[in-house]
Design a protein around this motif. Structure first.
Motif, PDB file in Angstrom:
ATOM      1  N   SER A 122       0.894  11.886   9.159  1.00 20.26           N
ATOM      2  CA  SER A 122      -0.487  11.785   9.660  1.00 20.26           C
ATOM      3  C   SER A 122      -1.479  12.545   8.782  1.00 20.26           C
ATOM      4  N   SER A 123      -1.055  13.669   8.187  1.00 19.97           N
ATOM      5  CA  SER A 123      -2.052  14.439   7.440  1.00 19.97           C
ATOM      6  C   SER A 123      -2.057  14.176   5.938  1.00 19.97           C
ATOM      7  N   VAL A 124      -0.992  13.599   5.410  1.00 18.31           N
ATOM      8  CA  VAL A 124      -0.950  13.355   3.960  1.00 18.31           C
ATOM      9  C   VAL A 124      -0.874  11.854   3.629  1.00 18.31           C
ATOM     10  N   VAL A 125       0.066  11.151   4.266  1.00 20.07           N
ATOM     11  CA  VAL A 125       0.285   9.740   3.887  1.00 20.07           C
ATOM     12  C   VAL A 125      -0.828   8.839   4.418  1.00 20.07           C
ATOM     13  N   LEU A 126      -1.126   8.999   5.711  1.00 19.86           N
ATOM     14  CA  LEU A 126      -2.100   8.093   6.335  1.00 19.86           C
ATOM     15  C   LEU A 126      -3.500   8.161   5.687  1.00 19.86           C
ATOM     16  N   PRO A 127      -4.017   9.366   5.398  1.00 18.07           N
ATOM     17  CA  PRO A 127      -5.322   9.387   4.719  1.00 18.07           C
ATOM     18  C   PRO A 127      -5.281   8.670   3.361  1.00 18.07           C
ATOM     19  N   GLU A 128      -4.144   8.765   2.685  1.00 16.71           N
ATOM     20  CA  GLU A 128      -4.027   8.078   1.390  1.00 16.71           C
ATOM     21  C   GLU A 128      -3.916   6.570   1.575  1.00 16.71           C
ATOM     22  N   ALA A 129      -3.392   6.166   2.726  1.00 14.96           N
ATOM     23  CA  ALA A 129      -3.187   4.733   2.967  1.00 14.96           C
ATOM     24  C   ALA A 129      -4.449   4.055   3.488  1.00 14.96           C
ATOM     25  N   ARG A 130      -5.513   4.837   3.667  1.00 13.97           N
ATOM     26  CA  ARG A 130      -6.723   4.306   4.295  1.00 13.97           C
ATOM     27  C   ARG A 130      -7.278   3.056   3.586  1.00 13.97           C
ATOM     28  N   PRO A 131      -7.410   3.065   2.252  1.00 15.11           N
ATOM     29  CA  PRO A 131      -7.907   1.836   1.603  1.00 15.11           C
ATOM     30  C   PRO A 131      -6.988   0.635   1.867  1.00 15.11           C
ATOM     31  N   GLY A 132      -5.686   0.880   1.877  1.00 15.44           N
ATOM     32  CA  GLY A 132      -4.728  -0.196   2.165  1.00 15.44           C
ATOM     33  C   GLY A 132      -4.895  -0.694   3.584  1.00 15.44           C
ATOM     34  N   SER A 184       0.828  -1.204   0.000  1.00 15.65           N
ATOM     35  CA  SER A 184       0.000   0.000   0.000  1.00 15.65           C
ATOM     36  C   SER A 184       0.871   1.267   0.000  1.00 15.65           C
ATOM     37  N   PHE A 185       1.877   1.317   0.862  1.00 15.01           N
ATOM     38  CA  PHE A 185       2.759   2.495   0.908  1.00 15.01           C
ATOM     39  C   PHE A 185       3.597   2.604  -0.366  1.00 15.01           C
ATOM     40  N   ASP A 186       3.944   1.447  -0.965  1.00 17.06           N
ATOM     41  CA  ASP A 186       4.695   1.470  -2.230  1.00 17.06           C
ATOM     42  C   ASP A 186       3.915   2.207  -3.314  1.00 17.06           C
ATOM     43  N   ARG A 187       2.580   2.102  -3.244  1.00 19.02           N
ATOM     44  CA  ARG A 187       1.753   2.721  -4.289  1.00 19.02           C
ATOM     45  C   ARG A 187       1.531   4.212  -4.055  1.00 19.02           C
ATOM     46  N   ILE A 188       1.878   4.708  -2.864  1.00 16.73           N
ATOM     47  CA  ILE A 188       1.661   6.133  -2.556  1.00 16.73           C
ATOM     48  C   ILE A 188       2.901   6.930  -2.961  1.00 16.73           C
ATOM     49  N   ASP A 189       2.695   7.910  -3.824  1.00 13.91           N
ATOM     50  CA  ASP A 189       3.803   8.712  -4.337  1.00 13.91           C
ATOM     51  C   ASP A 189       4.483   9.494  -3.206  1.00 13.91           C
ATOM     52  N   PRO A 190       5.779   9.246  -2.953  1.00 10.04           N
ATOM     53  CA  PRO A 190       6.462   9.973  -1.873  1.00 10.04           C
ATOM     54  C   PRO A 190       6.565  11.471  -2.142  1.00 10.04           C
ATOM     55  N   ARG A 191       6.337  11.876  -3.405  1.00  8.26           N
ATOM     56  CA  ARG A 191       6.437  13.285  -3.762  1.00  8.26           C
ATOM     57  C   ARG A 191       5.480  14.153  -2.931  1.00  8.26           C
ATOM     58  N   ARG A 192       4.273  13.631  -2.691  1.00  6.63           N
ATOM     59  CA  ARG A 192       3.275  14.430  -1.950  1.00  6.63           C
ATOM     60  C   ARG A 192       3.741  14.660  -0.512  1.00  6.63           C
ATOM     61  N   GLU A 193       4.405  13.644   0.022  1.00 10.88           N
ATOM     62  CA  GLU A 193       4.957  13.773   1.370  1.00 10.88           C
ATOM     63  C   GLU A 193       6.069  14.827   1.377  1.00 10.88           C
TER      64      GLU A 193
END
Lengths: 272, 224
Positions: free
Chosen positions: A185-195, A161-170
């Motif tokens: 907590s405010s950018v990565v975790l909300p994106e990781a919610r489906p994972g 799941s984290f592999d699929r989240i673009d680190p650029r946004r972080e």
């Protein structure tokens, strides 16, 4: 004048879809056939009889509660491990990766035996003294046995799941004034919610089916450490095939309800 | 202003060495170079997202070399905009101010001011998935500007845009520079971007940065 261009005949797509559907149907058919087979053995009365038994109701509740607690614990651990394994390179990463896979590849019985031995060692005894309670063959042993296996599956899901989240946004969040913790907590975790929902459902489902480690480490004590798979085993061991099948069908029903609800909840977008 | 002083960046086999240049206050310098030449790496190092092997970076005369990205006061716009997909445009624009725990009213006022400047008032309640390429870059620019940074670093922000939208964005960049007075470092491999936006062109080549001749004043178009 050039010759009339020949239209290339690429053939039909029907054989492709026939092969795909045919191969897929083998497995779907097998699962459906197993459930139908169960239904031919256990009647509705067997199911209501099983539900009328106090011990079986206890096992159902213990399964639901222990699986939920295991899921929460697994997520607490899988999210940080998944994030670190996905984002960072470090010395010994290959070894940590291999360790994380061990609960997946080891026979379940071996995990139960390993837990039992661990809690006989001084470190295990020290932990039990600290907690003021014995663990093997007690309630916490059920959760520890489930956690030992289910968490590995949750970790694998969270890494993917984290592999699929673009680190650029972080990184953008860091330039906007975030600390690492705030960006997480405010950018990565909300994106990781489906994972996280997927990891939770996998951990929950894996815990529900857990049998070997629980039998070895927590035992099969009625009204104490008996969970649904244990009930199936106990009923089968006394020759009550109808009872065992009835509990199996109850397990399937409970699992399907929980997983469908979890997927529906998880597929909802967090952005209105 | 941005000062890059004898900076070296080493990443595996890739190496940028002895990079020195200044971007004066309020100027827009364009950093050009072939794919893989290290333009993005250099920009990220200035923003604090990559470690330096050697050298120092100054922003508005302050040595930011050892500062975290959050402390540098550099607005960063990456190539694809990298908007936060779980937030609306309004939330994206107000993000830096929320992190700074500003009052709700002041966040709303700044968001509205940026939306006016960037022509995205109608998009405020949309999610990033519902935006076009040009709209994404407008929002990314607004998000970077929200906390009034003195410096903007843009990494090929217009590379995925069609010619017409690119021209619009050139005009918008002029307006933004006029309204904010920001010092801008703009990475691109597009000559049209460089000609339209750059007060000066720097070229990354062979692991070093070469300053091309100062651009003639008639080609400097800070505002359209």
């Amino acid at each position: 004048m050039s010759e009339k261009k020949r239209v290339r005949n690429v053939g039909s797509d029907i054989p492709f879809f026939t092969a795909m559907i045919g191969l897929g149907a083998v497995y779907v058919g097998l699962v459906a056939a197993m459930l139908i087979a169960d239904a031919t053995v256990a009647s509705w009365t067997d199911i209501t009889d099983a539900l009328a038994q106090r011990e079986i109701r206890y096992a159902i509740w213990l399964s639901l509660i222990s699986c939920t607690m295991t899921t929460v614990l697994s997520l607490w651990v899988a999210v940080p491990i998944g994030y670190l394994m996905s984002r960072y390179e470090f010395r010994g990463k290959a070894l940590v990766n291999a360790l994380l896979d061990i609960p997946i590849v080891l026979p379940p019985l071996v995990i139960g035996i390993s837990l039992l031995i661990l809690f006989q060692l001084p470190v295990g005894k020290f932990l039990q003294d600290g907690l003021g309670t014995r663990i093997p063959f007690m309630l916490p042993a059920v959760i520890i046995a489930q956690f030992a296996v289910a968490c590995a599956f949750a970790v694998r899901t969270m890494v993917a799941s984290f592999d699929r989240i673009d680190p650029r946004r972080e990184q953008v969040a860091l330039t906007l004034g975030c600390t690492r913790a705030q960006a997480f907590s405010s950018v990565v975790l909300p994106e990781a919610r489906p994972g996280m929902v997927t990891a939770a459902t996998i951990a929950w489902a894996r815990s529900l089916g857990e049998f070997g480690p629980i039998l070895v480490f927590a035992g099969s004590l009625r009204m104490r450490t008996e969970v649904m798979p244990t009930t199936v085993f106990l009923e089968l061991s006394v020759g009550n095939l109808e009872g065992a099948t009835a509990v199996s069908l109850i397990m399937v029903t409970v699992a399907v309800i929980v997983l469908v609800l979890a997927r529906r909840f998880g597929s909802r977008r967090s952005l209105a | 202003m941005i000062q890059v002083d004898q900076v070296a960046i080493v990443q595996g086999n890739f190496r940028l060495d002895d990079v020195t240049f200044d971007v004066p206050e309020g100027a827009c310098y364009v950093l050009m170079g072939r794919s893989g030449s290290g333009k993005t790496t250099l920009l990220e190092a200035i923003c604090g997202l990559r470690p330096l092997a050697r050298g120092r970076v100054f922003v508005d005369d302050q040595d930011v070399t050892r500062m975290k990205p959050a402390e540098r006061g550099i607005g960063y716009v990456p190539q694809d905009g990298a908007l936060f997909p779980t937030m609306t445009v309004r939330e994206n624009l107000g993000f830096a101010l929320r992190i700074r725990k500003e009052q709700v009213a002041s966040i709303a006022a700044r968001t509205s001011e940026l939306a006016d400047l960037l022509g995205i008032v109608d998009l405020l309640d949309r999610g990033p998935d519902d935006l076009s390429g040009g709209e994404i870059q407008r929002v990314a620019l607004g998000r970077a500007l929200a906390y009034h940074p003195g410096v903007l670093c843009l990494d090929e922000p217009f590379s995925a845009l069609d010619d017409e939208t690119r021209e619009e964005m050139h005009g918008l960049m002029g307006q933004v520079r006029q309204a904010t007075g920001c010092t801008v470092l703009f990475v691109t491999h597009n000559l049209r971007d460089a000609e339209t936006l750059g007060d000066r062109i720097l070229k990354v080549e062979g692991g070093q940065v070469i300053a091309l001749d100062e651009r003639p004043p008639d080609l400097v178009r800070p505002a359209s």
